[in-house]
Design a protein around this motif. Structure first.
Motif: not given
Ligand code: N01
Length: 541
Positions: A471, A535, A540
């Motif tokens: 991440l 997120y 990612i």
């Protein structure tokens, strides 16, 4: 790694899922939480024991300014029910005992390497793993690195000419000798009148033959209002933990306190006074939050400041001393408000003298004591309560190298740049806990640590569920968050003080308001929404 570092002692694995830096409140919970998710974890801690700030700051009078019942982990009801706090505001030894209990209860020490300072954290761009080196020679490769180094852990030692020539004893509040110090019969000088100085000065005054308090800038302090807790108090707290936690998580600063519903200037003079009196009697830092607009409206702030000044002047016998102890340079609460037990009354003692460094600055220190522009103060002991290179200081001591050889220190040379306080662009899988860009020091550190650790644990789970590797905050998300933090701070009075929130106490630090000032509850919602939206703002990989 430094080539001269001795070869690595054979302890611990060379490869782990997560390295956590620091075994204070955040690091301990991180270890427990990540281990509970089935991850392998290694914690490196510079001290020889757990506790972070509560391990180091052992000066007499050291106490938390958040109520003990709220300064407790909420992750395990059994822990909450079995631990008994003895006072409303816990002392340093009691908080340290609590953290040691937590370490033992959850068998944390087996994954912590004490006496080990992390020196380098370097990304391998091929594998996206981090190589973590330490000053003991131990080196570990990790997929994730979690910085739990604490916002107030890198002491500021002032560059005063001749400090190293002082022949007496030099004590630092932030590294107080573990065996304690007997100051009986000594001539003591304390430099610094922030929270640490203000807590320790009354205790030092009781022992020392003579105490000189060297004050450069006066601070606002309110009585702590500490009291012993009864069995009844404890039973009530234990029955109420879930509700207290719920209110705290939704609050501005991580405590269940509710401000008056109206503006300080919208209510009558009588109602305002009653509200301040009630808060004053309860004691503590929440005086700054009696009314919701105390830190956004100067008119509202003035009402609190005037009330404070009346109260404080009433307990100082010499009006000339009171004049020096009343701040003139910033609205109340725009620097961390201090809490004390008999601080102002201490200046009524015959053995205590306040030295006004604004009028007569320190020129140098010699073997025998402190010189100011108009006197020499002979001393046996000099106490430095001179604060911290806050928020970024401990992180900046490590050589953290991300993509393209970029160091975190360079990436932050204009001020810290994060997305949500947690992620940095160019530093995948590196998470910073309770630091700049998050509510940090404006919130209850225990709940804040839990919030951050739970978020990181969920993020790791998210990656693993997708078979993803990393991440990484996107640059545009970082820029937008930095702007968001700046704009929110600009809407408050916080920019009007030369505080350590702004790095103003350290020469050369860029002047940027570092914490997210929008409130702990609001922040919790924002980071939860980001997670729920897959997120958002992170790549990612
Ligand atoms: O540090 P500070 P602290 N010559 O930076 C002075 C938390 N905390 O350790 O303001 C002379 O506030 C400096 O003077 P000036 C809490 O969040 C919490 O006390 O720069 N003086 C100032 O007076 C707190 O805010 C608790 O003019 C010099 C002092 O040193 C934070 O830690 C207890 C100087 C530093 O004050 C930091 O507090 C303790 C110099 N060259 C700490 N250099 C509780 O929970 C610096 N000063 C209650």
């Amino acid at each position: 790694m430094n080539p001269e570092t001795p070869s690595a002692p054979a302890k611990g694995p060379a490869d782990v899922d997560v390295v956590v830096v620091g075994a204070g409140i955040a690091g301990l919970y991180a270890l427990h939480r990540f281990r509970g998710s089935g991850l392998t974890v290694r914690v490196f801690e510079a001290g020889d024991g757990v506790g972070g700030v509560w391990y180091w700051n052992r000066y007499p009078g050291a106490r938390c300014d958040v109520e003990s019942v709220d300064y407790s982990y909420s992750f395990d009801d059994a822990l909450q029910q079995e631990w008994n706090w003895s006072e409303k505001y816990a002392t340093q030894p009691e908080i340290l005992a609590y953290l040691e209990h937590v370490a033992d209860r959850y068998d944390l020490r087996r994954d912590i390497e004490f006496g080990t300072r992390v020196t380098d954290i370097v990304l391998d761009e091929q594998t996206l793993r981090w190589q973590v080196d330490t000053d003991t020679g131990r080196a570990v490769s990790a997929r994730f690195v979690v910085l739990a180094t604490g916002p107030l852990s890198n002491a500021n030692i002032p560059a005063i000419d001749g400090l190293d020539t002082f022949a007496g004893q030099i004590l630092r509040t932030s590294h107080w000798p573990h065996e304690g110090v007997d100051l009986t019969g000594r001539r003591v000088g304390v430099i610094g009148t922030g929270s640490s100085g203000i807590q320790t000065i009354p205790c030092v005054a009781e022992q020392a033959e003579r105490l000189h308090v060297f004050q450069r800038t006066a601070n606002y302090s309110v009585p702590a209002g500490n009291t012993p807790l009864t069995d009844q108090d404890r039973a009530a707290h234990k029955a109420n933990y879930p509700e207290r936690t719920r209110l705290s998580m939704a609050s501005g600063g991580g405590s269940p306190h509710q401000a008056h519903p109206q503006s300080a200037i919208a209510v009558s003079e009588r109602e305002r006074r009653e509200a301040y009196e009630k808060r004053w009697a309860l004691g503590g830092v929440l005086f700054s939050k009696t009314f919701p607009d105390q830190l956004t409206s100067l008119a509202a702030n003035d009402t609190a400041r005037e009330f404070w000044e009346q109260k404080v002047r009433a307990v100082i016998e010499d009006p000339a001393v009171a004049d020096l102890l009343v701040p003139r340079d910033h609205p109340i609460g725009t620097k961390r408000i201090c809490t004390d037990t008999n601080y102002y009354q201490t200046f009524n003692r015959d053995n205590v003298e306040l030295v006004d460094l604004k009028a007569t600055p320190i020129t140098r220190i010699d073997a025998a004591g402190v010189h100011t522009t108009d006197a020499h103060y002979p001393l046996d002991t000099l106490v430095l309560a001179t604060g911290f290179d806050a928020m970024t200081g401990s992180v900046s001591r490590m050589n953290i190298v991300g993509r393209g050889g970029e160091t975190l220190n360079h990436a932050w040379h204009e001020g810290p740049k994060t997305y949500l306080g947690l992620g940095m662009s160019g530093f995948p899988n590196l998470f910073n806990l309770t630091g700049p860009g998050s509510p940090s020091v404006l919130a209850n550190m225990v709940l804040h640590s839990e919030l951050h650790v739970d978020w990181v644990a969920a993020a790791i789970g998210f990656l693993d569920a997708r078979g993803a590797v990393a991440l990484e905050a996107r640059q545009e998300a970082v820029s937008a968050w930095v702007l968001e933090c700046v704009n929110r701070a600009a809407g408050t009075l916080m920019m009007q003080a030369n505080s350590w929130y702004l790095g103003a106490n350290i020469e050369g630090r860029p002047r940027v308001f570092m914490p997210f000032v929008g409130g702990f509850g609001v922040y919790g919602e924002i980071i939860a929404e980001v997670a729920a939206a897959g997120y958002k703002g992170f790549d990612i990989i």
